[in-house]
Enzyme design. Structure first.
Site, mmCIF file in Angstrom:
data_model
loop_
_atom_site.group_PDB
_atom_site.id
_atom_site.type_symbol
_atom_site.label_atom_id
_atom_site.label_comp_id
_atom_site.label_asym_id
_atom_site.label_seq_id
_atom_site.Cartn_x
_atom_site.Cartn_y
_atom_site.Cartn_z
ATOM 1 N N CYS A 1 11.611 16.853 -20.766
ATOM 2 C CA CYS A 1 10.456 17.159 -19.917
ATOM 3 C C CYS A 1 10.830 16.803 -18.494
ATOM 4 C CB CYS A 1 9.219 16.369 -20.361
ATOM 5 S SG CYS A 1 7.701 17.005 -19.597
ATOM 6 N N CYS B 1 8.367 15.470 -16.264
ATOM 7 C CA CYS B 1 7.328 14.649 -15.616
ATOM 8 C C CYS B 1 7.865 13.324 -15.077
ATOM 9 C CB CYS B 1 6.132 14.434 -16.533
ATOM 10 S SG CYS B 1 6.531 13.680 -18.108
ATOM 11 N N CYS C 1 4.778 18.301 -15.362
ATOM 12 C CA CYS C 1 5.873 18.522 -16.312
ATOM 13 C C CYS C 1 6.760 19.693 -15.908
ATOM 14 C CB CYS C 1 5.309 18.725 -17.715
ATOM 15 S SG CYS C 1 4.385 17.291 -18.308
ATOM 16 N N LYS D 1 0.920 19.948 -29.063
ATOM 17 C CA LYS D 1 0.660 18.804 -28.185
ATOM 18 C C LYS D 1 -0.610 19.056 -27.389
ATOM 19 C CE LYS D 1 2.447 16.196 -24.280
ATOM 20 N NZ LYS D 1 3.626 15.819 -23.511
ATOM 21 N N ARG E 1 2.306 6.785 -19.648
ATOM 22 C CA ARG E 1 2.528 7.271 -18.281
ATOM 23 C C ARG E 1 2.925 6.137 -17.348
ATOM 24 N NH1 ARG E 1 -2.074 12.059 -17.962
ATOM 25 N NH2 ARG E 1 -1.122 13.316 -19.629
ATOM 26 N N ARG F 1 -3.013 18.011 -16.739
ATOM 27 C CA ARG F 1 -2.104 18.899 -17.457
ATOM 28 C C ARG F 1 -2.839 19.965 -18.287
ATOM 29 N NH1 ARG F 1 2.066 15.529 -16.184
ATOM 30 N NH2 ARG F 1 2.401 13.523 -17.209
ATOM 31 N N LYS G 1 0.670 16.002 -31.930
ATOM 32 C CA LYS G 1 0.557 14.854 -31.037
ATOM 33 C C LYS G 1 -0.726 14.974 -30.241
ATOM 34 C CE LYS G 1 2.620 13.201 -26.822
ATOM 35 N NZ LYS G 1 3.611 13.389 -25.806
ATOM 36 N N SER H 1 0.865 6.462 -27.331
ATOM 37 C CA SER H 1 0.716 5.132 -26.745
ATOM 38 C C SER H 1 -0.729 4.623 -26.795
ATOM 39 C CB SER H 1 1.234 5.144 -25.311
ATOM 40 O OG SER H 1 0.555 6.120 -24.536
ATOM 41 N N TYR I 1 5.578 3.498 -31.855
ATOM 42 C CA TYR I 1 6.120 2.368 -31.099
ATOM 43 C C TYR I 1 6.380 1.166 -31.998
ATOM 44 C CZ TYR I 1 5.111 5.408 -27.268
ATOM 45 O OH TYR I 1 5.133 6.503 -26.445
#
Ligand code: PBG
Length: 325
Positions: A114, A116, A124, A191, A201, A217, A248, A274, A313
């Site tokens: 990507c 971004c 992006c 997504k 971010r 976005r 996602k 996240s 994560y």
């Protein structure tokens, strides 16, 4: 005869035998953040145990993850210098080379594709002059070039998360042209334009920023209210040559996971993003829930809904949490 459904729940051994969903670190992918120009690794608010890594700490982290039974990773490279176009992919490529040189085939290394983290504005892709639109085809060309650089550096898999049209075909073509037909292509095909990406971010330095008309976005990511768009985009990405597709975020989209994994015959990944991860961490900090059980329960839901693999994560904690729970 009395029906007794509790008989099969009586002991841990029986509960294990009758389990339909079995989680293992082999089915989990650990995200990694490599940040150019850091002198010390940094914590990421909300993502306990995950760091913005330096070039050195990145390798130490992978080594310790391997010891914990994690073999699959998703690398995010965060370059120190931002541009509006003409990006330089060397920093990320160098991290890939370093990981593969040290760990070879012990590691399955996917790399996020990507722009971004590369752009000065945080979008992006490449913007038009009035900065109110991402130019699709120019962005796709840059994405394909970055994917090629990562694959040439040794990435086992490239994973475009940008959501431009036609990027899967462009990446597959450039890889084939360069004799990289063993490199996997994992598409973030479903997504969504989610409010759950906050902690990421900060970690990837990738929030849209500055004075411009294009504030978010929404013009490239899928509207949470449009599951048909997710289906259409995923079918397209399968046809353009993706090996693995993805939904996602995870928990708010269990219906989409179930539906797409049933309809589209490719391996499916789910990204526990996240914000969903941090929600559990923050509740646990306030003693409102049991952290380990809540994470395991979320992962179970993804597999139950039909995922083959989960990006989380917490992958590096999985073995320990599974032993204790
Ligand atoms: C970049 C990208 C994002 C995530 C993965 N790749 C953020 C975004 O689209 O803004 C989110 C991951 C997470 O929240 O854990 N395009």
């Amino acid at each position: 005869m009395k029906l007794n459904y509790r008989r099969t729940r009586l002991t841990p051994a029986l509960r294990n035998l009758t389990k339909e969903v079995v989680i293992s670190p082999d089915k989990l992918i650990q995200p990694l953040f490599a940040v150019e120009g850091l002198s010390k690794k940094e914590i990421i608010p909300g993502l306990t145990g995950v760091y913005r890594e330096t070039e050195t700490s990145l390798l130490q982290q992978v080594e310790s993850d391997l010891e914990k039974g994690v073999h699959s990773f998703l690398l995010f490279g965060v370059p120190g210098h931002k541009h509006e176009c003409n990006f330089n992919y060397d920093f990320t490529a160098n991290q890939i080379t370093a990981i593969k040189k040290r760990f070879g085939s012990d590691v399955f290394l996917s790399v996020d594709v990507c722009l971004c983290s590369y752009t000065s504005h945080g979008h992006c892709g490449i913007l038009n002059d009035s900065m109110d639109h991402v130019i699709n085809d120019q962005t796709v060309e840059a994405l394909a070039n970055s994917a090629l650089a990562y694959a040439q550096a040794g990435a086992d898999c490239v994973a475009p998360s940008d959501m431009m049209d036609g990027r899967i075909r462009a990446i597959r073509e450039i890889l084939e042209k360069n004799n990289l037909d063993q490199t996997l292509l994992m598409s973030y095909s479903a997504k969504f334009h989610s409010g759950f990406y906050g902690p990421f971010r900060v970690a990837a330095d990738s929030a849209p920023k500055g004075e411009m008309k294009l504030k978010d976005r929404a013009t490239y990511q899928i509207d949470p209210a449009n599951p048909t768009d997710a289906y259409r985009s995923s079918v397209r990405d399968m046809e353009e040559g993706a090996d693995i597709l993805m939904v996602k975020p995870g928990l708010p989209y269990l219906d989409v996971i179930k539906d797409l994994t049933t309809k589209i015959p490719l391996p499916w990944a789910v990204y526990e993003v996240s914000g969903e991860y941090a929600a559990i961490e923050l509740m646990a900090e306030h003693n409102l829930i049991n952290r380990e059980r809540a994470h395991l329960e979320s992962w179970t839901a993804f597999f139950r809904a039909g995922a083959e693999m989960v990006i989380t994560y917490g992958a590096r904690n999985a073995r320990e949490w599974l032993q204790r729970n």
